[in-house]
Design an enzyme around this catalytic site. Sequence first.
Site, PDB file in Angstrom:
ATOM      1  CB  CYS A   1      -1.026  -0.030   1.131  1.00 55.42           C
ATOM      2  SG  CYS A   1      -0.491  -0.619   2.738  1.00 55.42           S
TER       3      CYS A   1
ATOM      4  CB  CYS B   1       2.887   1.487   5.488  1.00 56.95           C
ATOM      5  SG  CYS B   1       1.452   0.390   5.483  1.00 56.95           S
TER       6      CYS B   1
END
Lengths: 227, 212
Positions: B116, B118
């Site tokens: 993703c 992060c």
Amino acid sequence: MSRVHDMGGRFGDGPVEVDAADAPVFKEDWHGRALALTLASAALGKWNIDTSRHARERLAPQDYSRFSYYEKWIAGATDLLVETGVLTPEDLDTPEAEAPRHELADRALTPERVARVLSAGGPADRTCDVVKMFKPGDKVRTLAKAGNRFVDGGHTRLPSYAAGAVGEVVRFHGTHVFPDRSAHGLGEAPEPLYAVAFAASDLWVVAEDDGDEVILDLWQSYLEPAP
Amino acid sequence: MAHDDAHPDDPHHAHSHLPPDPALRVKALETILTRRGLVDPAALDEIIDIYQNKIGPQNGARVVAKAWSDPAFKAALLEDADTVLREMDIYGRQGEHMVVVENTPETHNMVVCTLCSCYPWPVLGIPPAWYKSDAYRARAVREPRKVLADFGVTLVEGTKVRVWDSTAEVRYLVLPMRPAGTEDLDEDALAALVSRDSMVGTALVAAPEAAT
């Protein structure tokens, strides 16, 4: 078994377009709005961070690829609002319609609470009685196939590129909520979490440099002892 | 398989009921939630203000400058970043579990999240667009040196690269190398040299021209 978000190592994306150092935090006004709406929706308490990551990951691949970052966020939040019954598809069809106060309105994030909620965070470490199997220096092998073992196509944090690889534990992070369960309402199931180092030459057909390493944070369930 | 219905792969997701234009889509969702009392627009303003104006790479730069200036602080930071950062009142969402990794002449660290995006919000703020791009997420783990070249960075020959893929809730901050010629600078002057990208590992910290 992979989904479109699992892109580590993928070919074909071209150069990284580096933004100017003084680029605004939110390039468009709606970017900040989308981030804030997503956080405020999550504050209603109907899902956790693993659920929300999975909501973005399971966007249709064509949507995931064409959506910009904050479009993914807003799509994921919208899907969760409907799936958890907070809103209906009909609500989405008629944004301007009058609507009664929602039964969850008492949970709405107030401006006064924002700073406190953001600075409190949401720690993922939990006590647990799962026996710690590894220590720094131990050799481990990751699962041969990356993928959720409880829900087919479900959330997991073992990237495909690191499946079936042998690495070395370099750090123990404590015991953390296990996303493969937590994302699907199957409990927090905390277990030991480790940083594991892999030689680049063990991950890629062609490594840039034999001495390079990639380090991933991996839950004990993803690992087995390696000779 | 249990809970198979918990992740319906319906290509006609609920979000397709909203207008396709992203700005209108966000506006529509805000209207829907506000009318039902589920969202207070003033709370959204507050969230945006915090991440636009209050939390950003200036926090991380303060940590780096202190680590360069105070060996005991640096040792404690590398040993237990959570405790040290909390003492500096740096803590919060997406920075609950922090690890600081040190760049040396032998090892260059860089941070990515391939799954993703992060990123350690309390020390660096909201990630820049490049960090969230497919190109960075896809390539940083396989060809970090070519990615560094996209940033104009070439490492000294013999330097080993360690790429940290943020696959859990642990967030990483790179402690860049202190440039030569900065011996006389105080913490504030040092902090002013530290760029956001140097704390992700896609830049080096250059010496100030006046000090060389």
